[in-house]
Design a protein around this motif. Sequence first.
Motif, short mmCIF file in Angstrom:
data_model
loop_
_atom_site.label_atom_id
_atom_site.label_comp_id
_atom_site.label_asym_id
_atom_site.label_seq_id
_atom_site.Cartn_x
_atom_site.Cartn_y
_atom_site.Cartn_z
N VAL A 55 -9.16 0.90 -3.05
CA VAL A 55 -8.16 0.72 -2.00
C VAL A 55 -8.79 0.97 -0.62
O VAL A 55 -8.55 0.22 0.34
CB VAL A 55 -6.96 1.67 -2.22
CG1 VAL A 55 -6.07 1.72 -0.99
CG2 VAL A 55 -6.16 1.22 -3.42
N PRO A 67 1.19 4.54 -4.64
CA PRO A 67 1.34 5.85 -5.31
C PRO A 67 2.50 5.89 -6.30
O PRO A 67 2.40 6.51 -7.36
CB PRO A 67 1.56 6.81 -4.13
CG PRO A 67 0.90 6.15 -2.98
CD PRO A 67 1.14 4.68 -3.18
N ASP A 107 -5.28 9.63 6.65
CA ASP A 107 -4.31 9.25 5.63
C ASP A 107 -4.93 8.30 4.60
O ASP A 107 -4.69 8.42 3.40
CB ASP A 107 -3.10 8.61 6.30
CG ASP A 107 -1.95 8.37 5.34
OD1 ASP A 107 -1.73 9.22 4.46
OD2 ASP A 107 -1.29 7.33 5.45
N ILE A 108 -5.73 7.36 5.08
CA ILE A 108 -6.43 6.45 4.17
C ILE A 108 -7.41 7.21 3.29
O ILE A 108 -7.50 6.98 2.07
CB ILE A 108 -7.16 5.35 4.97
CG1 ILE A 108 -6.16 4.46 5.70
CG2 ILE A 108 -8.03 4.51 4.05
CD1 ILE A 108 -6.82 3.46 6.62
N THR A 135 -6.19 8.84 0.05
CA THR A 135 -5.61 8.00 -1.00
C THR A 135 -6.10 8.35 -2.41
O THR A 135 -5.27 8.48 -3.32
CB THR A 135 -5.89 6.51 -0.70
OG1 THR A 135 -5.31 6.17 0.55
CG2 THR A 135 -5.28 5.63 -1.78
N ASN A 150 -7.92 -2.08 1.67
CA ASN A 150 -7.51 -1.82 3.05
C ASN A 150 -8.08 -2.81 4.06
O ASN A 150 -7.33 -3.30 4.92
CB ASN A 150 -7.87 -0.38 3.44
CG ASN A 150 -7.56 -0.08 4.88
OD1 ASN A 150 -8.43 -0.14 5.74
ND2 ASN A 150 -6.31 0.26 5.16
N GLY A 154 -8.39 4.45 -6.08
CA GLY A 154 -8.28 4.91 -4.70
C GLY A 154 -9.49 4.50 -3.87
O GLY A 154 -9.34 4.11 -2.70
N SER A 183 0.82 -1.21 0.00
CA SER A 183 0.00 0.00 0.00
C SER A 183 0.86 1.26 0.00
O SER A 183 0.45 2.30 -0.53
CB SER A 183 -0.94 0.00 1.20
OG SER A 183 -0.21 0.01 2.41
N ASP A 184 2.05 1.19 0.58
CA ASP A 184 2.95 2.35 0.58
C ASP A 184 3.56 2.60 -0.80
O ASP A 184 3.98 3.73 -1.09
CB ASP A 184 4.07 2.15 1.60
CG ASP A 184 3.54 2.13 3.03
OD1 ASP A 184 2.51 2.77 3.28
OD2 ASP A 184 4.16 1.46 3.88
#
Length: 364
Positions: free
Chosen positions: A118, A70, A279-280, A283, A123, A115, A66-67
Amino acid sequence: MNISWTLSRYLGRQFLGTVLITFAIVLCLIYMISIVELMRKAAEHSEITFGTIASMAFLNLPTLGSDTLPFAVLFGGMASFLRLTRNHELVVARAAGISVWQFLAPALAAALALGLVVITVYNPVASAMSARYTQLEAKYLRGRPSLIAVSSNGLWLRQADTGGQSVVHALRVSERGLRLEDVIIFLYGQSDNFTGRIDAASAVLEDGYWDMKDAWVTSTADQPKHYDTYRQPTTLTLTQVQESFADPDTISFWDLPHFIDMAEAAGFSAQRYRLHLYDILSTPVLLCTMVFLGAVFSLRASRLGGLFQLVVGGIFAGFLLYFLSDLSLALGLSGVLPPFLAAWAPVIVALLLGVAVLFHLEDG
């Protein structure tokens, strides 16, 4: 000139396909590196098999991936735009009167949809797998299971005693886990047989013991006894208590709001969980930002004929944004910035810069 639906689907499919292939390649590299790293950690634990290591690396893969998503969008977008330009497909489209904003729209729509997937699907799956990975890591590598759990009826804490195990329950927590209110300790012997309980108004974690006030000690072999002050031995330290608190990556997006409420009701700070939630939520905007950055570098490189400039510029921009995001999240975690601002500020700033540069390149 309006862009046709057929061309939009084609551009969106080209962009999404390249991004997914890039992401799959990155996941394969991460998986191999994770296996090597776990093998190094497990060198002193002969009971861990390669199958266990491989499964642990697989369970932790979505969280690590997930990091990098992007970056997959950034480099996949640059590769897609550069290929379309070199095949003269974008050249023909722009000669027909289609602006850069029109042929970017399908890529932006694909990034936005990715996004949302995700957030809503990826997630929760990654969180469940990460929670299982954390359990296996605690069992095989750390040598101890998780110590703490938070529920709607307070805090539950497991500790090892000299004579066996005990389970601590408290309705409220203060001083970051040092002080418990309305405490019950359930005592168990070596064979996990119940031996008694301790009820106290409060308990403070000291070096090697719980300092309990207004305590009633009840055992299966004796009558209840009252103590104004009572010391219950423990091997726990404040660091162990805080480290055993649930990692934000192990909590699903759908469960985070409820977990934040429970943690705050129990007396714990929910700053890092609130920060993780914001932060999620950022995304989709982050992925759209990467599309703009990819377009900026790929279009400029195609005009100037510099592939090296494309690669170096993209890598620099991506890692600069990653560094600023980490710095902002660290400031948010320390309380310097509000959680929402810490999570969203780098994304919004990078998005505005990307749009501004693209306006300058296209419209002068």
